[in-house]
Write an enzyme that holds these catalytic residues in place. Structure first.
Site, PDB file in Angstrom:
ATOM      1  CB  CYS A   2      -0.907   0.024   1.231  1.00 37.92           C
ATOM      2  SG  CYS A   2      -1.988  -1.416   1.382  1.00 37.92           S
ATOM      3  NE  ARG A  27       4.048   1.750  -1.675  1.00 37.20           N
ATOM      4  CZ  ARG A  27       5.127   1.007  -1.465  1.00 37.20           C
ATOM      5  NH1 ARG A  27       6.155   1.107  -2.291  1.00 37.20           N
ATOM      6  NH2 ARG A  27       5.187   0.173  -0.456  1.00 37.20           N
ATOM      7  CD1 TRP A  74      -1.817  -5.549  -2.918  1.00 35.74           C
ATOM      8  CD2 TRP A  74      -2.637  -4.532  -4.720  1.00 35.74           C
ATOM      9  NE1 TRP A  74      -1.834  -6.456  -3.938  1.00 35.74           N
ATOM     10  CE2 TRP A  74      -2.342  -5.868  -5.052  1.00 35.74           C
ATOM     11  CE3 TRP A  74      -3.177  -3.696  -5.705  1.00 35.74           C
ATOM     12  CZ2 TRP A  74      -2.554  -6.396  -6.336  1.00 35.74           C
ATOM     13  CZ3 TRP A  74      -3.385  -4.221  -6.964  1.00 35.74           C
ATOM     14  CH2 TRP A  74      -3.071  -5.539  -7.275  1.00 35.74           C
ATOM     15  CG  ASN A 100       3.055  -0.664   2.906  1.00 38.12           C
ATOM     16  OD1 ASN A 100       2.450  -1.634   2.467  1.00 38.12           O
ATOM     17  ND2 ASN A 100       4.281  -0.353   2.512  1.00 38.12           N
ATOM     18  N   GLY A 101       1.644  -2.918   5.212  1.00 38.89           N
ATOM     19  CA  GLY A 101       2.260  -4.128   5.746  1.00 38.89           C
ATOM     20  C   GLY A 101       1.224  -5.104   6.237  1.00 38.89           C
ATOM     21  CD  GLU A 482       6.821 -16.997 -16.928  1.00 35.85           C
ATOM     22  OE1 GLU A 482       6.844 -15.775 -16.680  1.00 35.85           O
ATOM     23  OE2 GLU A 482       5.839 -17.538 -17.499  1.00 35.85           O
ATOM     24  CE  LYS A 486       7.221 -12.768 -17.509  1.00 34.69           C
ATOM     25  NZ  LYS A 486       6.091 -13.475 -18.104  1.00 34.69           N
ATOM     26  CD  GLU A 489       5.045 -11.659 -21.448  1.00 28.64           C
ATOM     27  OE1 GLU A 489       3.838 -11.409 -21.618  1.00 28.64           O
ATOM     28  OE2 GLU A 489       5.486 -12.169 -20.406  1.00 28.64           O
ATOM     29  CG  HIS A 505      11.170 -38.173 -29.832  1.00 29.75           C
ATOM     30  ND1 HIS A 505      11.226 -39.486 -30.258  1.00 29.75           N
ATOM     31  CD2 HIS A 505      11.544 -38.185 -28.524  1.00 29.75           C
ATOM     32  CE1 HIS A 505      11.594 -40.259 -29.255  1.00 29.75           C
ATOM     33  NE2 HIS A 505      11.810 -39.494 -28.188  1.00 29.75           N
ATOM     34  CE  LYS A 605       0.522  -7.035 -14.536  1.00 29.58           C
ATOM     35  NZ  LYS A 605       1.817  -7.702 -14.688  1.00 29.58           N
TER      36      LYS A 605
END
Length: 610
Positions: A2, A27, A74, A100-101, A482, A486, A489, A505, A605
């Site tokens: 946050c 944030r 958040w 925040n936390g 992955e 990355k 993209e 193969h 996103k």
């Protein structure tokens, strides 16, 4: 994650707080609020949704005063709502807190406070802090805050006000960032430098276990035990855009470097004090239901699907139940066999992925218990699932997911161990050993990030190629997928990931002289076979970079062109380390090609259409 901001001085406090929150909205953006000392006393205005909602509310009913605190949220405890928004107060409404936390032991503290007659109105952990401060207040807000935080476990950056001492603003840092801005006849607090950069470039950066007491004309720094300290002032010469990225050139690079914190935050509060047991208090999944699970389906899209591939292996190995991974867009259309004994795990960073949401509803309609792994508490997927395991990565601004993916891995590690505890498939000593390895991961990631120059040089080298391949076996293959995604993209280089044993193969036909191949060789049980596959591509002219453990670098350099070493951990947890150099590789390759790293073409996103 946050954002908090605070001000004490002669300016229009409301304007200063709103301006600061605009710079911190990255944030967190599910709600916002401010508290201001006005002639009528301490008053609060807050609203769910974007900061613009709060601004509209304040236009109709402004708060005029000389000191205040603000927050952009958040959510981690309690869904996004007006009542769960910060600032929070006690029952007298004379004390106000922004935070925040995470307060790990907030439920214990809340029960204690309720027993003493305190009445709570929100679902948050933060409200506990305001009640603690009020309980401990005896004419000195500084001592009251110090006493309150002595009861708390977890991470917190705090801004605290009381109507009884309107000329003081108290700030505290413990494992969450907080800075103090120094002005003339005014002072500031903020989660990040951008919050106060419009007003001052002179700052103190608080360390863990420190606090500050601000008035208009002074700032006193001390430990949370009350010992005064001195600190060299820092003059910030960043521009506003760079400051928003904390000095990094792009949000993606910043978020890669935030992974150690994201790991720690996702672990925090989910391991008991002995370090020998995983504790997931918020799950509704009963022990009896866990023991009845006959199979697990993991359903996701894109990067989250790749996290699910790792998670599936983790659960199979630790819990010894069959796991099936599915791409969410295909799940419903293959008529999966779902029973009440099926646990369906859906994974989504945003919690709004349309295909994943549809799969979730399909699973529930067939009687499965659905557990969501998501980074957004109040999202559609979080609301519709039977259970939610929240990853605490904080907001991710770059389109290419980094810290959200790796936090999903941590969530799967913890979930796998928790299920294993309940079903008795791992001993207490085995669980404790694995917990210790998980807790070591953040520091191990930090060590890799300090030595990323080799990856940068290699990325610049391969950026001139049109095609590239990733290979690996087992969990290395999951991470290779992955890594390939990355690179595609954000650099737009065509790349493919293959199970290394499948090369013979058909895929070997694509290997030609000079083509880059990135080989992951971190799984000791199949290391010899992976080396054989590396030799197959080398024999056909490939230029090979291997990612492996430090102990294998010397021997593998006899078979490859370059190597990047990652720290040693347990095989199951290696993906949380081996993915980091692949993230850096894609970032630096995109940078070398001059692309917009944070906003790659054609991508969004959150994918909210099927």
């Amino acid at each position: 994650m946050c954002g908090i901001v605070g001000y004490i001085g002669k300016r229009d406090t409301q304007s200063v707080l709103i301006e600061g929150l605009k710079k911190l909205e990255y944030r967190g953006y599910d709600s916002a609020g401010i508290a201001v000392f006005t002639p009528e006393g301490l008053q609060i205005s807050k609203s769910i949704g974007r900061l613009a909602n709060l601004e509209s509310k304040l236009e109709a009913a402004p708060l005029v005063g000389s000191a205040g605190i603000g927050h952009t949220r958040w959510a981690t405890h309690g869904k996004p709502s007006d009542v769960n928004s910060h600032p929070h107060t006690d029952n007298s409404e004379k004390f106000s807190v922004v935070h925040n936390g995470i307060v790990e032991n907030y439920l214990e503290l809340k029960e204690e406070l309720i027993g003493q007659g305190h009445v709570f109105v929100s679902e948050t952990d933060t409200e506990v802090i305001s009640h603690l401060v009020a309980r401990e207040y005896d004419g000195d807000i500084v001592k009251a805050v110090q006493k309150a935080i002595s009861y708390m476990r977890g991470a917190f950056a705090l801004g605290v006000l009381t109507e009884y001492e309107p000329h003081k603003l108290v700030a505290v840092r413990q494992a969450s960032p907080l800075i103090i801005g120094l002005g003339e006849g005014e002072n500031f607090i903020g989660s990040d430098i951008p919050a106060i950069l419009k007003y001052t470039r002179n700052v103190y950066i608080l360390n863990d276990g420190e606090m500050a007491v601000l008035t208009e004309d002074s700032v006193e720094l001390m430990t949370i035990e009350g010992n005064f300290i001195s600190r060299e002032m820092i003059h910030v010469d960043w521009d506003a855009v760079t400051a928003e990225k904390n000095g990094f050139d792009h949000f993606m690079l910043k978020e890669i470097h935030e992974q150690p914190k994201a790991y720690r935050d996702t672990i925090r509060g989910r391991v008991d004090e002995s370090g020998r047991k995983v504790v997931l208090k918020d799950l509704n999944l009963t022990e009896d239901r866990i023991k009845q699970i006959q199979n697990v389906h993991i359903v996701a899209c894109g990067t989250a699907y790749h996290a699910g591939l790792v998670g599936g292996t983790v659960i199979e190995q630790l819990v010894r139940v069959p796991v099936y991974n599915d791409v969410a867009s295909e799940y419903r259309y293959r008529s999966p066999l779902i029973t009440p004994e099926t646990l369906v795990i859906v994974v989504s960073q945003s919690g709004e992925t349309a295909d994943t949401l549809a799969a979730l509803r399909e699973a529930k309609s067939n009687g499965a218990h659905v557990l969501a792994v998501t980074n957004v508490v109040g999202s559609s997927i979080a609301r519709d699932a039977d259970d939610v395991l929240v990853t605490l990565a904080g907001p991710e601004i770059a389109v290419a997911s980094t810290k959200a993916y790796s936090s999903q891995l941590i969530a799967f590690y913890l979930l796998g161990l928790y299920l294993a505890q309940v079903r008795g498939t791992q001993s207490e000593d085995q669980v404790a050993h694995m917990i210790s390895a998980i807790q070591a991961l953040p520091e191990q990631v930090e060590s890799m990030l300090e030595n990323s120059d080799a990856i940068k040089a290699y990325a610049e080298q391969i950026s001139h190629n049109q095609h590239l391949f990733f290979i690996g076996r087992g969990l290395d293959y999951a991470v290779a997928q992955e890594g390939s995604l990355k690179l595609k993209e954000i650099s737009y280089i065509h790349s493919e990931a293959y199970a290394a044993g499948e090369l013979k193969h058909g895929t070997l036909a694509l290997i030609e002289d000079g083509i880059p191949v990135i080989a992951l060789a971190t799984q000791d049980s199949v290391l010899e076979k992976t080396v054989s596959n590396i030799k197959e591509v080398k024999a056909r002219g490939a230029d090979v970079m291997v990612i492996t453990h430090e102990e294998h670098v010397a021997s593998l350099l006899k078979s490859v062109d370059q190597a990047f070493a990652i720290p040693k951990t347990l095989p199951l947890f290696t993906p949380a380390l081996s993915v980091v150099p692949l993230q850096l590789l894609s970032y630096y390759a995109s940078l070398a090609l001059g692309h917009d790293v944070d906003k790659p073409r054609n991508l969004a996103k959150s994918v909210t259409v099927e």
